[in-house]
Scaffold this active site. Sequence first.
Site, short mmCIF file in Angstrom:
data_model
loop_
_atom_site.label_atom_id
_atom_site.label_comp_id
_atom_site.label_asym_id
_atom_site.label_seq_id
_atom_site.Cartn_x
_atom_site.Cartn_y
_atom_site.Cartn_z
N GLU A 66 0.82 -1.22 0.00
CA GLU A 66 0.00 0.00 0.00
C GLU A 66 0.86 1.27 0.00
O GLU A 66 0.34 2.37 0.02
CB GLU A 66 -0.93 0.00 1.22
CG GLU A 66 -2.25 -0.69 0.99
CD GLU A 66 -2.11 -2.12 0.48
OE1 GLU A 66 -2.44 -2.35 -0.70
OE2 GLU A 66 -1.67 -3.01 1.22
N ASN A 80 -0.73 -6.77 -4.74
CA ASN A 80 -1.34 -5.83 -5.67
C ASN A 80 -0.31 -4.89 -6.29
O ASN A 80 0.69 -4.54 -5.66
CB ASN A 80 -2.39 -4.98 -4.95
CG ASN A 80 -1.80 -4.25 -3.75
OD1 ASN A 80 -1.53 -4.86 -2.73
ND2 ASN A 80 -1.59 -2.94 -3.86
N ASP A 134 -7.33 -4.56 -5.84
CA ASP A 134 -6.47 -5.02 -4.74
C ASP A 134 -6.63 -6.52 -4.51
O ASP A 134 -6.68 -6.99 -3.38
CB ASP A 134 -6.77 -4.25 -3.44
CG ASP A 134 -5.77 -4.59 -2.33
OD1 ASP A 134 -4.59 -4.79 -2.64
OD2 ASP A 134 -6.17 -4.67 -1.16
#
Length: 582
Positions: free
Chosen positions: A200, A277, A319
């Site tokens: 992230e 991701n 994601d």
Amino acid sequence: MKRRFSHFLAGLAAATALVAAPALADHHGPTSSDLMNDAASAGDVLSYGMGPWQQRFSGLDALNSDNVSKLVPVFAASLGGEKQRGQEAQPLVYDGTIYVTGSYSRLFAFDARTGEKKWEYTARLPDGIMPCCDVVNRGAAIHGEKIIFATLDARLIALNRETGKVIWNKKTADYQEGYSATAAPLIVKDMVITGNSGGEFGVVGAVQARNVDTGELVWERPVIEGHMGTLNGQPNGMTGKLNATWQGDLWKTGGGATWLGGTYDPGTNLLYFGTGNPAPWNSHLRPGDNLYTSSTLAIDADTGVIKWHYQTTPHDGWDFDGVNEFIPFDATMNGKPMKLGAKADRNGYFYVLDRTNGKLLGAHKFVMQTTWADGINLKTGRPNYIGDGRPGAPSGAEKGKVVFSSPSFLGGKNWMPMAYSQDTGLFYIPSNDWGMDIWNEPIAYKKGAAYLGAGFTIKPIAEDHIGALRAMDPKTGKIVWEYKNAAPLWGGVLTTKGNLVFTGTPEGYLKAFDAKTGTELWKFQTGSGVVGSPVTWEQDGEQYVAVMSGWGGAVPLWGGEVAKTFKDISQGGMLWVFKLPK
């Protein structure tokens, strides 16, 4: 008299040898070959997943579907303190000691017979750590006199397993850039193999192999195209091809964190690592397949070279990390004995591949719905995308078109490991049925800052459940049975030759099911949500089961409407151990 005395001496020598051999073995600790044999050795649990294939299958059957209803606790050991959340660890058991990691990068040793704490190690964490999904740790690795685990500030630490004293402590990445580490290390050929977390934050996913005795780097393999691998300090080839599936400089912050760790197949000498991701989540900012994100990679254990890859979600916009464990198994497909591997992906599909070359052999939906694709093309291996299922591109400062997507980004299956029974031939998948409203937003990369470019709200899609434990036949893709649970399932699964399947629930229960029918046979309330992975072993002629209890992880942090429903679950930090009464 003389003859009798020499007999006595010979007998004494034999007895001493019998006594000394195990003591000697215990003193030196498990070797790499002991770890490879973990699935077959009943008296201990030496590795994450109970063997290199990580099938989480035990050949023990003293505890079985006929008598499991009598299972009782032997002891419960508290991790203590105020750090009571997110106990996702799997215990290890060796030489009368249970080793377990705790939240906030702690490691504990408990007496396996009494539950008495032998020692505790707490890593000194800096203030600036950036774990995306709670302060969890999923387990340790054992080798020789060492017990090794990863920490939230992206370090790998080896401790003496008898004293808890530090043997070595190595930095694996820079936590200030958003890197962290939560997975249990894997030990292969006297090397510690680890991945990284931080997808992230626009990090670059990588797999590292380190010398188990010194912690020194042997090889590193970044998983995003354009980055260079190393072997013994020398360059060892680029990953993929520069700008083949990434435009411009986007590969430099491409994501693909390898945050769940990997499995290993001694037969092919391949490590199987899933990748997370791509960064940012906003797929319109990074046209192309974005290799090797949301993929399974087969990596040569000796060199770190990628031998094959299979991408479950090309150009991922939801994601759908592809980190989920790839579990090797042998089975007959279309009349032919084959070396296979299976993976239940975040995206809601269960994949069966030839583990020698990555060829796709089967892909079946294991959740209620997949709004982003309506199946997987077995010829091309690619998803049949539904155009309207992708969130829209933002316009200027305005967010893009909101779409409803299922599964949610927390996945049809998230980190929690499934199990494979060599008896039933079934995989037992801890899955979740939920969806999300998701939209894209403008975003620019900034070192150490969240790099999403998306917003979301998670929603239930069924009235009677979110979690579902599903037994799937990998040959046909048929779901043989399912057990539905009100709260999301977030813990690992164990299966045994005793026709049993164990898993925990956020409501606080450890449960046992009939492996063939799914009938619930036993449950025990542990006092907090169970999000750890259960294990079983034999000790003093009896079969034991252990699990960690302590609610936490990504669901309460990211779960939106879903999290509100279960906000009253008590936090905890407890190791529970069970056996049959005598």
